[in-house]
Design a protein around this motif. Structure first.
Motif, PDB file in Angstrom:
ATOM      1  N   ILE A   1       0.867  -1.180   0.000  1.00 17.33           N
ATOM      2  CA  ILE A   1       0.000   0.000   0.000  1.00 17.33           C
ATOM      3  C   ILE A   1       0.895   1.219   0.000  1.00 17.33           C
ATOM      4  O   ILE A   1       1.853   1.290   0.778  1.00 17.33           O
ATOM      5  N   VAL A   2       0.590   2.205  -0.859  1.00 15.52           N
ATOM      6  CA  VAL A   2       1.442   3.389  -0.982  1.00 15.52           C
ATOM      7  C   VAL A   2       0.618   4.643  -0.733  1.00 15.52           C
ATOM      8  O   VAL A   2      -0.444   4.836  -1.332  1.00 15.52           O
ATOM      9  N   VAL A   3       1.136   5.499   0.154  1.00 20.13           N
ATOM     10  CA  VAL A   3       0.575   6.829   0.394  1.00 20.13           C
ATOM     11  C   VAL A   3       1.559   7.839  -0.173  1.00 20.13           C
ATOM     12  O   VAL A   3       2.742   7.827   0.179  1.00 20.13           O
ATOM     13  N   ALA A   4       1.079   8.709  -1.046  1.00 16.76           N
ATOM     14  CA  ALA A   4       1.945   9.685  -1.701  1.00 16.76           C
ATOM     15  C   ALA A   4       1.570  11.097  -1.298  1.00 16.76           C
ATOM     16  O   ALA A   4       0.378  11.440  -1.238  1.00 16.76           O
ATOM     17  N   ALA A   5       2.570  11.921  -1.042  1.00 17.07           N
ATOM     18  CA  ALA A   5       2.336  13.353  -0.882  1.00 17.07           C
ATOM     19  C   ALA A   5       1.930  13.929  -2.230  1.00 17.07           C
ATOM     20  O   ALA A   5       2.319  13.419  -3.290  1.00 17.07           O
ATOM     21  N   ASP A   6       1.162  15.001  -2.205  1.00 19.15           N
ATOM     22  CA  ASP A   6       0.672  15.561  -3.472  1.00 19.15           C
ATOM     23  C   ASP A   6       1.739  16.313  -4.258  1.00 19.15           C
ATOM     24  O   ASP A   6       1.480  16.778  -5.375  1.00 19.15           O
ATOM     25  N   ASP A   7       2.953  16.399  -3.701  1.00 15.04           N
ATOM     26  CA  ASP A   7       4.033  17.085  -4.414  1.00 15.04           C
ATOM     27  C   ASP A   7       5.036  16.110  -5.031  1.00 15.04           C
ATOM     28  O   ASP A   7       6.122  16.512  -5.454  1.00 15.04           O
ATOM     29  N   CYS A   8       4.688  14.835  -5.102  1.00 16.23           N
ATOM     30  CA  CYS A   8       5.653  13.846  -5.589  1.00 16.23           C
ATOM     31  C   CYS A   8       5.983  14.048  -7.063  1.00 16.23           C
ATOM     32  O   CYS A   8       5.130  14.429  -7.876  1.00 16.23           O
ATOM     33  N   ARG A   9       7.224  13.733  -7.391  1.00 13.41           N
ATOM     34  CA  ARG A   9       7.698  13.696  -8.776  1.00 13.41           C
ATOM     35  C   ARG A   9       8.269  12.310  -9.020  1.00 13.41           C
ATOM     36  O   ARG A   9       9.225  11.903  -8.362  1.00 13.41           O
ATOM     37  N   PHE A  10       7.668  11.587  -9.967  1.00 12.67           N
ATOM     38  CA  PHE A  10       8.058  10.221 -10.261  1.00 12.67           C
ATOM     39  C   PHE A  10       8.745  10.146 -11.623  1.00 12.67           C
ATOM     40  O   PHE A  10       8.358  10.854 -12.563  1.00 12.67           O
ATOM     41  N   SER A  11       9.732   9.269 -11.747  1.00 10.76           N
ATOM     42  CA  SER A  11      10.330   8.990 -13.047  1.00 10.76           C
ATOM     43  C   SER A  11      11.081   7.669 -13.001  1.00 10.76           C
ATOM     44  O   SER A  11      11.846   7.422 -12.076  1.00 10.76           O
TER      45      SER A  11
ATOM     46  N   SER B   1       1.787  12.984  -8.703  1.00 10.30           N
ATOM     47  CA  SER B   1       1.004  12.103  -7.849  1.00 10.30           C
ATOM     48  C   SER B   1      -0.354  11.765  -8.445  1.00 10.30           C
ATOM     49  O   SER B   1      -0.845  10.639  -8.274  1.00 10.30           O
ATOM     50  N   ALA B   2      -0.961  12.716  -9.137  1.00 10.14           N
ATOM     51  CA  ALA B   2      -2.269  12.439  -9.742  1.00 10.14           C
ATOM     52  C   ALA B   2      -2.165  11.347 -10.796  1.00 10.14           C
ATOM     53  O   ALA B   2      -3.021  10.462 -10.875  1.00 10.14           O
ATOM     54  N   GLU B   3      -1.111  11.385 -11.618  1.00 11.91           N
ATOM     55  CA  GLU B   3      -0.908  10.348 -12.619  1.00 11.91           C
ATOM     56  C   GLU B   3      -0.576   9.014 -11.948  1.00 11.91           C
ATOM     57  O   GLU B   3      -1.068   7.958 -12.372  1.00 11.91           O
ATOM     58  N   ALA B   4       0.234   9.036 -10.907  1.00  6.99           N
ATOM     59  CA  ALA B   4       0.554   7.799 -10.194  1.00  6.99           C
ATOM     60  C   ALA B   4      -0.703   7.176  -9.591  1.00  6.99           C
ATOM     61  O   ALA B   4      -0.857   5.948  -9.574  1.00  6.99           O
ATOM     62  N   PHE B   5      -1.604   8.008  -9.118  1.00  5.18           N
ATOM     63  CA  PHE B   5      -2.875   7.515  -8.583  1.00  5.18           C
ATOM     64  C   PHE B   5      -3.734   6.934  -9.697  1.00  5.18           C
ATOM     65  O   PHE B   5      -4.337   5.866  -9.546  1.00  5.18           O
ATOM     66  N   ARG B   6      -3.786   7.612 -10.830  1.00  6.01           N
ATOM     67  CA  ARG B   6      -4.562   7.120 -11.972  1.00  6.01           C
ATOM     68  C   ARG B   6      -4.076   5.756 -12.430  1.00  6.01           C
ATOM     69  O   ARG B   6      -4.871   4.888 -12.815  1.00  6.01           O
ATOM     70  N   LEU B   7      -2.784   5.541 -12.363  1.00  4.71           N
ATOM     71  CA  LEU B   7      -2.181   4.301 -12.827  1.00  4.71           C
ATOM     72  C   LEU B   7      -2.197   3.187 -11.778  1.00  4.71           C
ATOM     73  O   LEU B   7      -1.684   2.101 -12.026  1.00  4.71           O
ATOM     74  N   ASN B   8      -2.767   3.476 -10.604  1.00  2.50           N
ATOM     75  CA  ASN B   8      -2.803   2.506  -9.503  1.00  2.50           C
ATOM     76  C   ASN B   8      -1.418   2.203  -8.934  1.00  2.50           C
ATOM     77  O   ASN B   8      -1.213   1.156  -8.320  1.00  2.50           O
ATOM     78  N   PHE B   9      -0.480   3.119  -9.106  1.00  2.00           N
ATOM     79  CA  PHE B   9       0.831   2.965  -8.475  1.00  2.00           C
ATOM     80  C   PHE B   9       0.759   3.354  -7.000  1.00  2.00           C
ATOM     81  O   PHE B   9       1.532   2.850  -6.188  1.00  2.00           O
ATOM     82  N   VAL B  10      -0.126   4.284  -6.659  1.00  2.00           N
ATOM     83  CA  VAL B  10      -0.325   4.696  -5.265  1.00  2.00           C
ATOM     84  C   VAL B  10      -1.807   4.574  -4.935  1.00  2.00           C
ATOM     85  O   VAL B  10      -2.667   4.654  -5.811  1.00  2.00           O
ATOM     86  N   GLN B  11      -2.095   4.383  -3.652  1.00  2.00           N
ATOM     87  CA  GLN B  11      -3.481   4.173  -3.231  1.00  2.00           C
ATOM     88  C   GLN B  11      -4.103   5.396  -2.560  1.00  2.00           C
ATOM     89  O   GLN B  11      -5.316   5.542  -2.544  1.00  2.00           O
ATOM     90  N   ARG B  12      -3.282   6.260  -2.003  1.00  2.00           N
ATOM     91  CA  ARG B  12      -3.783   7.484  -1.365  1.00  2.00           C
ATOM     92  C   ARG B  12      -2.854   8.634  -1.740  1.00  2.00           C
ATOM     93  O   ARG B  12      -1.633   8.462  -1.781  1.00  2.00           O
ATOM     94  N   VAL B  13      -3.438   9.804  -1.995  1.00  4.72           N
ATOM     95  CA  VAL B  13      -2.667  11.040  -2.184  1.00  4.72           C
ATOM     96  C   VAL B  13      -3.132  12.021  -1.115  1.00  4.72           C
ATOM     97  O   VAL B  13      -4.336  12.279  -0.984  1.00  4.72           O
ATOM     98  N   VAL B  14      -2.178  12.555  -0.346  1.00  3.57           N
ATOM     99  CA  VAL B  14      -2.503  13.443   0.767  1.00  3.57           C
ATOM    100  C   VAL B  14      -1.647  14.701   0.666  1.00  3.57           C
ATOM    101  O   VAL B  14      -0.623  14.710  -0.032  1.00  3.57           O
ATOM    102  N   PRO B  15      -2.038  15.772   1.338  1.00  5.90           N
ATOM    103  CA  PRO B  15      -1.194  16.978   1.329  1.00  5.90           C
ATOM    104  C   PRO B  15       0.210  16.678   1.834  1.00  5.90           C
ATOM    105  O   PRO B  15       0.397  15.874   2.755  1.00  5.90           O
ATOM    106  N   ALA B  16       1.197  17.312   1.210  1.00  9.02           N
ATOM    107  CA  ALA B  16       2.594  17.090   1.601  1.00  9.02           C
ATOM    108  C   ALA B  16       2.774  17.324   3.090  1.00  9.02           C
ATOM    109  O   ALA B  16       2.275  18.314   3.646  1.00  9.02           O
ATOM    110  N   GLY B  17       3.465  16.426   3.732  1.00  4.27           N
ATOM    111  CA  GLY B  17       3.679  16.481   5.170  1.00  4.27           C
ATOM    112  C   GLY B  17       2.776  15.543   5.943  1.00  4.27           C
ATOM    113  O   GLY B  17       3.040  15.248   7.116  1.00  4.27           O
ATOM    114  N   GLN B  18       1.724  15.049   5.299  1.00  4.78           N
ATOM    115  CA  GLN B  18       0.793  14.143   5.967  1.00  4.78           C
ATOM    116  C   GLN B  18       0.967  12.689   5.560  1.00  4.78           C
ATOM    117  O   GLN B  18       0.294  11.799   6.083  1.00  4.78           O
ATOM    118  N   GLU B  19       1.896  12.435   4.616  1.00  6.44           N
ATOM    119  CA  GLU B  19       2.009  11.085   4.046  1.00  6.44           C
ATOM    120  C   GLU B  19       2.452  10.038   5.077  1.00  6.44           C
ATOM    121  O   GLU B  19       1.909   8.927   5.118  1.00  6.44           O
TER     122      GLU B  19
END
Length: 272
Positions: free
Chosen positions: A133-143, A182-200
């Protein structure tokens, strides 16, 4: 959330651990280098994952990072020699954190929740996809940028990106080495929750504690059955239903679950 204070890491970085109840916090600690991975960090991470599986008092792991970023990926100068020799930085016999069944390594049985933030490149994506299970901050940058460096992703991305998001979506990001949020990672099912940065981390810990409150034997069996269905097909998973359920139904925890239901109270499970 309790205060989590890192140790002062050596130049090559380290992995910090802290126990909170039945949860093992596993912290990536090399913030001065954006948590770039070195061989010693890989070894320590495998040791922490092995500790989680071997300690009966631990029920769930939470992987997180110190500093502003989860990880910028591999420290290529530090690990390139291993790649050229075809060697692994992790000693055999330990739990392999990417969890894709590498020969000579154990596979994790207990759940792993991951909290990601800031930059999460290459091995960071593969570690989170190898968890549960992955929780991502909304400021994540993935590559997943290995092709930019003349190498291939070998920590599970080629397997799990397509499994989660479909072949086209996986190849879009694997072959272009683009950066997505983070929005794209959520769309792709890479993460299960997106929360404000600092709350992850707080959210990841909340999920882990909720899992830790359930019956440990049933949690492990459920997780492994899901993985068996994915890796070996539905028939293999279904074949385990009756024998696994029989074993669980005869456990002390199952008896406690019935008593708690009758007495209308929270169950106190012991993993037996």
């Amino acid at each position: 959330m309790p205060a989590i204070t890192p140790t002062t890491p050596p130049p090559e970085g380290c992995i910090d651990t802290q126990v909170l109840g039945h949860v093992l916090l596993i912290g990536i600690n090399r913030p001065a280098k954006r948590n770039g991975w070195t061989p010693s960090m890989f070894r320590q991470l495998a040791e922490a994952y092995t500790r989680l599986d071997d300690d009966p008092d631990l029920r769930v792991g939470v992987l997180h990072a110190f500093g502003d970023h989860f990880t910028a990926g591999l420290d290529l100068p530090a690990v390139s020699a291993y790649m050229q020799r075809g060697e692994k930085a992790t000693p055999e016999g330990l739990v392999e954190p990417h969890d894709y069944g590498l020969p000579g390594y154990r596979r994790r049985t207990k759940p792993m929740v991951v909290a990601v933030k800031g930059i999460c490149f290459t091995v960071g994506i593969e570690l989170m996809l190898g968890a549960d299970i992955v929780v991502a901050a909304d400021d994540c940058r993935f590559s997943q940028m290995e092709v930019q460096r003349g190498i291939m992703a070998t920590g599970g991305a080629t397997l799990r990106m397509a499994e989660r998001a479909g072949t086209g979506n996986a190849l879009l990001h694997l072959l272009t080495a683009d950066e997505f949020g983070s929005a794209e990672a959520f769309r792709l099912n890479f993460v299960q929750r997106v929360v404000p940065a600092g709350q992850e981390l707080g959210e990841a810990l909340r999920i882990a504690e909720r899992i830790a409150a359930q019956a440990p034997l049933a949690v492990v069996a459920t997780r492994l059955n899901v993985l068996k269905a994915i890796e070996q097909g539905p028939a293999a998973a279904v074949a385990e239903f009756i024998p696994v359920q029989k074993r669980l139904a005869n456990s002390e925890d199952a008896a406690e679950g019935v008593r708690a239901f009758i007495e209308r109270r929270p169950a106190q499970f012991r993993g037996r």
